[in-house]
Scaffold this active site. Sequence first.
Site, PDB file in Angstrom:
ATOM      1  N   CYS A 226       0.263  -1.572  -0.185  1.00  0.00           N
ATOM      2  CA  CYS A 226       0.033   0.397  -0.061  1.00  0.00           C
ATOM      3  C   CYS A 226       0.710   1.290  -0.232  1.00  0.00           C
ATOM      4  O   CYS A 226       1.381   1.822  -1.041  1.00  0.00           O
ATOM      5  CB  CYS A 226      -0.966   0.151   1.415  1.00  0.00           C
ATOM      6  SG  CYS A 226      -2.029   0.857   0.698  1.00  0.00           S
TER       7      CYS A 226
ATOM      8  N   HIS B   8      -3.448  -4.736   1.412  1.00  0.00           N
ATOM      9  CA  HIS B   8      -2.034  -5.048   2.901  1.00  0.00           C
ATOM     10  C   HIS B   8      -2.975  -6.956   2.968  1.00  0.00           C
ATOM     11  O   HIS B   8      -3.488  -7.693   3.134  1.00  0.00           O
ATOM     12  CB  HIS B   8      -2.990  -5.183   4.031  1.00  0.00           C
ATOM     13  CG  HIS B   8      -2.966  -3.445   4.300  1.00  0.00           C
ATOM     14  ND1 HIS B   8      -2.305  -2.793   4.311  1.00  0.00           N
ATOM     15  CD2 HIS B   8      -3.845  -2.498   3.134  1.00  0.00           C
ATOM     16  CE1 HIS B   8      -2.208  -1.396   4.530  1.00  0.00           C
ATOM     17  NE2 HIS B   8      -3.526  -1.086   3.685  1.00  0.00           N
TER      18      HIS B   8
ATOM     19  N   GLU C  21      -0.976  -8.519   5.306  1.00  0.00           N
ATOM     20  CA  GLU C  21      -0.744  -8.952   6.394  1.00  0.00           C
ATOM     21  C   GLU C  21      -2.603  -9.001   7.480  1.00  0.00           C
ATOM     22  O   GLU C  21      -2.120  -9.376   8.949  1.00  0.00           O
ATOM     23  CB  GLU C  21      -0.019  -7.499   7.589  1.00  0.00           C
ATOM     24  CG  GLU C  21      -0.343  -6.620   7.642  1.00  0.00           C
ATOM     25  CD  GLU C  21      -0.459  -5.817   6.269  1.00  0.00           C
ATOM     26  OE1 GLU C  21      -0.475  -6.298   5.205  1.00  0.00           O
ATOM     27  OE2 GLU C  21      -0.462  -4.749   6.033  1.00  0.00           O
TER      28      GLU C  21
HETATM   29  N1  GLN Z   1      -3.662   6.086   1.216  1.00  0.00           N
HETATM   30  C1  GLN Z   1      -1.902   6.376   1.605  1.00  0.00           C
HETATM   31  C2  GLN Z   1      -0.868   6.785   0.474  1.00  0.00           C
HETATM   32  O1  GLN Z   1      -1.544   7.412  -0.156  1.00  0.00           O
HETATM   33  C3  GLN Z   1      -1.815   4.295   1.841  1.00  0.00           C
HETATM   34  C4  GLN Z   1      -3.244   3.754   2.737  1.00  0.00           C
HETATM   35  C5  GLN Z   1      -2.329   2.929   2.801  1.00  0.00           C
HETATM   36  O2  GLN Z   1      -1.558   2.673   2.764  1.00  0.00           O
HETATM   37  N2  GLN Z   1      -3.461   1.911   3.887  1.00  0.00           N
HETATM   38  O3  GLN Z   1      -0.646   7.286   1.402  1.00  0.00           O
END
Ligand code: GLN
Length: 190
Positions: free
Chosen positions: A67, A160, A162
């Site tokens: 992410c 994610h 995890e």
């Molecule tokens: N939206 C977040 C970002 O731009 C990332 C979200 C996440 O890691 N769950 O950094």
Amino acid sequence: MIEHVRAVREAGGEPLEVKLPRDLEQVGGLIIPGGESTTIGKLMVLYHLDTAIRQRVAEGMPLFGTCAGMILMADEVVDGLPDQPRLGLMDIRVRRNAFGRQRDSFEAKIEAPAYREPLEAVFIRAPYVERVGPEVEVLGTYEGKVVMCAQGSLFAAAFHPELTRDRRVHQRFIELARAWKRHALLDRCQ
Ligand code: GLN
């Protein structure tokens, strides 16, 4: 962070939280967790982890960004802050918060042929990959969007892994990290 520690342990690995550049010397691979990519990027620069990570990656250390971690690894970010610090290691263009507000966080099955069965994935204000370079392999898609990819020993997932009970993604990464660490130690002995 703590969820990745648990997931690595459940997948048979030995987790170590990397906070300072010297911690990196102990590990065979690094997972950059989710969170806020702008904040993680600033902290990385503050603690000089960005240069240390780049150096380890140049030596072949496997790196896995989930992410926000994926955003930090991308060469190009759409809807990022102009001065957002990044590692810029993968030839991909990533759009931040790409699934829109209506779909802030959700769980879905993603197509991931390398893992045979689809992966259960948790998306939280997730990005997706809009462009992949010629050396990038697409590992997972959701509704036709690239949500998981690899470039050599670099891995990135928009979701994610995890946060589900499925440990296949962590297991595969741990295998790679082990192999690289063994290799790196052998090189040092010669
Ligand atoms: N939206 C977040 C970002 O731009 C990332 C979200 C996440 O890691 N769950 O950094």
